[in-house]
Scaffold this motif. Sequence first.
Motif, PDB file in Angstrom:
ATOM      1  N   SER A 120      11.069  -5.673  10.079  1.00 45.96           N
ATOM      2  CA  SER A 120      10.776  -4.625   9.108  1.00 45.96           C
ATOM      3  C   SER A 120       9.330  -4.712   8.651  1.00 45.96           C
ATOM      4  O   SER A 120       8.681  -5.757   8.747  1.00 45.96           O
ATOM      5  N   GLY A 121       8.822  -3.594   8.146  1.00 40.28           N
ATOM      6  CA  GLY A 121       7.449  -3.564   7.655  1.00 40.28           C
ATOM      7  C   GLY A 121       7.296  -2.568   6.526  1.00 40.28           C
ATOM      8  O   GLY A 121       8.267  -1.986   6.039  1.00 40.28           O
ATOM      9  N   HIS A 122       6.050  -2.361   6.097  1.00 39.78           N
ATOM     10  CA  HIS A 122       5.761  -1.459   4.987  1.00 39.78           C
ATOM     11  C   HIS A 122       4.371  -0.873   5.157  1.00 39.78           C
ATOM     12  O   HIS A 122       3.447  -1.551   5.592  1.00 39.78           O
ATOM     13  N   ASP A 123       4.234   0.405   4.843  1.00 38.64           N
ATOM     14  CA  ASP A 123       2.908   1.014   4.786  1.00 38.64           C
ATOM     15  C   ASP A 123       2.942   2.167   3.786  1.00 38.64           C
ATOM     16  O   ASP A 123       3.779   2.189   2.879  1.00 38.64           O
ATOM     17  N   CYS A 181       2.498  -7.510   7.722  1.00 38.86           N
ATOM     18  CA  CYS A 181       1.662  -8.255   6.767  1.00 38.86           C
ATOM     19  C   CYS A 181       1.701  -7.636   5.373  1.00 38.86           C
ATOM     20  O   CYS A 181       1.679  -8.337   4.355  1.00 38.86           O
ATOM     21  N   LEU A 182       1.770  -6.292   5.324  1.00 38.52           N
ATOM     22  CA  LEU A 182       1.697  -5.600   4.040  1.00 38.52           C
ATOM     23  C   LEU A 182       2.970  -5.737   3.212  1.00 38.52           C
ATOM     24  O   LEU A 182       2.980  -5.361   2.036  1.00 38.52           O
ATOM     25  N   LYS A 183       4.031  -6.276   3.771  1.00 47.27           N
ATOM     26  CA  LYS A 183       5.216  -6.540   2.949  1.00 47.27           C
ATOM     27  C   LYS A 183       4.876  -7.498   1.808  1.00 47.27           C
ATOM     28  O   LYS A 183       5.427  -7.390   0.716  1.00 47.27           O
ATOM     29  N   CYS A 184       3.965  -8.433   2.071  1.00 50.76           N
ATOM     30  CA  CYS A 184       3.533  -9.371   1.033  1.00 50.76           C
ATOM     31  C   CYS A 184       2.132  -9.072   0.516  1.00 50.76           C
ATOM     32  O   CYS A 184       1.851  -9.253  -0.664  1.00 50.76           O
ATOM     33  N   HIS A 185       1.259  -8.623   1.405  1.00 51.99           N
ATOM     34  CA  HIS A 185      -0.162  -8.529   1.066  1.00 51.99           C
ATOM     35  C   HIS A 185      -0.597  -7.115   0.693  1.00 51.99           C
ATOM     36  O   HIS A 185      -1.793  -6.843   0.634  1.00 51.99           O
ATOM     37  N   GLY A 186       0.377  -6.233   0.431  1.00 50.71           N
ATOM     38  CA  GLY A 186       0.052  -4.877   0.016  1.00 50.71           C
ATOM     39  C   GLY A 186       0.508  -4.599  -1.396  1.00 50.71           C
ATOM     40  O   GLY A 186      -0.134  -4.997  -2.362  1.00 50.71           O
ATOM     41  N   ASP A 187       1.651  -3.948  -1.531  1.00 53.16           N
ATOM     42  CA  ASP A 187       2.115  -3.472  -2.832  1.00 53.16           C
ATOM     43  C   ASP A 187       3.020  -4.448  -3.571  1.00 53.16           C
ATOM     44  O   ASP A 187       3.607  -4.091  -4.590  1.00 53.16           O
ATOM     45  N   MET A 237      -5.985   0.031   9.769  1.00 51.67           N
ATOM     46  CA  MET A 237      -4.991   1.095   9.591  1.00 51.67           C
ATOM     47  C   MET A 237      -5.476   2.455  10.093  1.00 51.67           C
ATOM     48  O   MET A 237      -4.726   3.428  10.063  1.00 51.67           O
ATOM     49  N   GLY A 238      -6.737   2.550  10.510  1.00 48.97           N
ATOM     50  CA  GLY A 238      -7.236   3.805  11.050  1.00 48.97           C
ATOM     51  C   GLY A 238      -7.878   4.722  10.028  1.00 48.97           C
ATOM     52  O   GLY A 238      -8.061   5.910  10.301  1.00 48.97           O
ATOM     53  N   TYR A 239      -8.235   4.191   8.850  1.00 44.56           N
ATOM     54  CA  TYR A 239      -8.844   5.011   7.809  1.00 44.56           C
ATOM     55  C   TYR A 239     -10.369   4.893   7.776  1.00 44.56           C
ATOM     56  O   TYR A 239     -11.032   5.620   7.056  1.00 44.56           O
ATOM     57  N   SER A 240     -10.919   3.962   8.546  1.00 45.79           N
ATOM     58  CA  SER A 240     -12.360   3.751   8.501  1.00 45.79           C
ATOM     59  C   SER A 240     -13.104   4.933   9.112  1.00 45.79           C
ATOM     60  O   SER A 240     -12.672   5.511  10.105  1.00 45.79           O
ATOM     61  N   VAL A 241     -14.241   5.273   8.497  1.00 49.05           N
ATOM     62  CA  VAL A 241     -15.101   6.318   9.046  1.00 49.05           C
ATOM     63  C   VAL A 241     -15.939   5.702  10.158  1.00 49.05           C
ATOM     64  O   VAL A 241     -16.661   4.726   9.928  1.00 49.05           O
ATOM     65  N   PRO A 242     -15.869   6.235  11.396  1.00 50.19           N
ATOM     66  CA  PRO A 242     -16.645   5.638  12.493  1.00 50.19           C
ATOM     67  C   PRO A 242     -18.139   5.660  12.186  1.00 50.19           C
ATOM     68  O   PRO A 242     -18.674   6.652  11.674  1.00 50.19           O
TER      69      PRO A 242
END
Length: 607
Positions: A351-354, A369-375, A427-432
Amino acid sequence: MTKILTIAALFALPLAAASSKQAVFGSQHDLSVTGSGPVKSGLNDACAFCHISHNGSATITPLWDHALSSQTYTNYTSTTYNSGAQTPGAGSSKLCLSCHDGTVAVGQTLSKGLVSTTGSMSASDVFGNSFTTSHPVGMAPTDDGQLASTLFANPPTTRDASVKLFAGRVECVTCHDAHVPNNDTAVPMFLVRSNSGGALCTACHDPSRAQPNQLNGWTTSAHAVASNTAPTTAGFGAYGTVSANGCSNCHLAHNNPVGPRNLRASEEAACSACHSGTNMSPAIRNVMAEFTKPYAHPTTTVTGAHDPTESLPVNNTRHAECADCHNSHAAQTQTGTPTAPSVQAALLGVSGHDTSGAQTPAAYEYQICLKCHGDSTNKPATSVYGRTAPRYSQGPLPATYAPPPPTPADPLNIRLKFMSPISHNVMGYSVPSTVNRYLRPFMLNLDGTNNTSRPLSSTARIYCTDCHDNNQARSSKGTGPNGAHGSAYQHLLQWFLYQEPSGGASGGSNVASNYALCNKCHVVEGNNSVYSNEMHKNHLDKGSACTSCHDPHGVIGGTATTSRGMINVDTAVARPAGGSFGFFTTTATRGGCYMICHGQDHTPKTY
């Protein structure tokens, strides 16, 4: 002629059945003088302890003669048990328990009274009054998405004709035939069929049913196909290889050390028998040793138990057990090079979270990773966890400078950092970036060679484990296991050893320097490099790390103007000066520092 054949066939049925039951003679269930079990008597009749030709029990149909137990049983329970009440069947399981619950003397018959015996059953064959550490008995299955759908048909059946239900229930005789000890020659325990490959288990537990079935993926998983010889530790399956042992590598049907899910041991101890670099041939990499490194996920410490039904989408108790990152039923051996950020083979089925909430299974590594290191709500803002928080530029500022990003409500939320347009592209949010003079064409391996399977560009996505990984990960030509189990370096950083540029702080020796990890992707040494910039050279030679000025994950609320290059000064390294704090850009190539750092007051100092 047809009638004669039919009559012959009718007579053949009971004869065939009777011949199969003859296997009880000489078996452990033969308590006569010729039996092979630990319990023996002076009788010369293998059947006499259970059956009698006349005047048997009035309530039990197979001419039953052994006294039944009046015991009341404590039943199996777990957070993943979804079926109903467990009542051992009077005409099936209760017959077995007349000896195997240990409350009635073996040989206590209805017709002959107590028949004298010598010896005793082994402790593993005696249940007492508890099934809490054994498979449920006398249970009518309930559909929870993990059991075979045929169990809920009319009439209910399993996926294997040799594995039967009795009155729609799972009883002792669903898995055991008291008269035939050797249907499974490797495990002669009166099983109704061989359990090689977990075939007896998968008659009811169906890995072909779709997610969120936690068993989904079993048939192609590493544990289902591995040809390694299995440990000889007591309790492991006796089938020779991990693949043949199947479910019995991890689960035991009766009198287990652990109750819920019938595991052979609790938490990581269930994994360590195989994953400690011993007990197998060929041996697999020693994952458990990683947890003894100076920095490691707290898997072997008391950090809270994992439970398959624990609350998602976030792990607010922040425990890091093996099952939080690995699904033992679905994990596979990695072949080829995975493409970031897609989940690697060892993490399949977890399982995961985003931003969308719970993801089952996780499609991308960062979701796990975001299950613990996100919200998660209780991230400790300590140096053990990460950099001192907050680490955000603060005003007031001269009107000619753009305002800094605001201090976020959750500064340690890595999900928010990665979602900034000024961030590492996980996560793909960076501006190239249209200009990145210092990016390598490929990531480096541990030995300094190019990892040609990992090309880099301004739009390339990366993994969390490209930075946070074993400092000897085999994916980078190391000798150890992959993954963020443990590292020699703080924050589980992989770090890299390389030749420091001539004139550097260490005089050119091979060291794990203050900027070695960044050198994995960014050209730090040599001409046309980070080090060739005078500002970088001065700071790096004084021992400053890249992370003193650059936030390695991203800048929440940052922009190309306020946080170019992920500039976000660490408040543990510098402090405000002149009422302002940070590095603020003035042109595409120029900027100035407002801070007190390495003993100097920058109010501002321009570069």
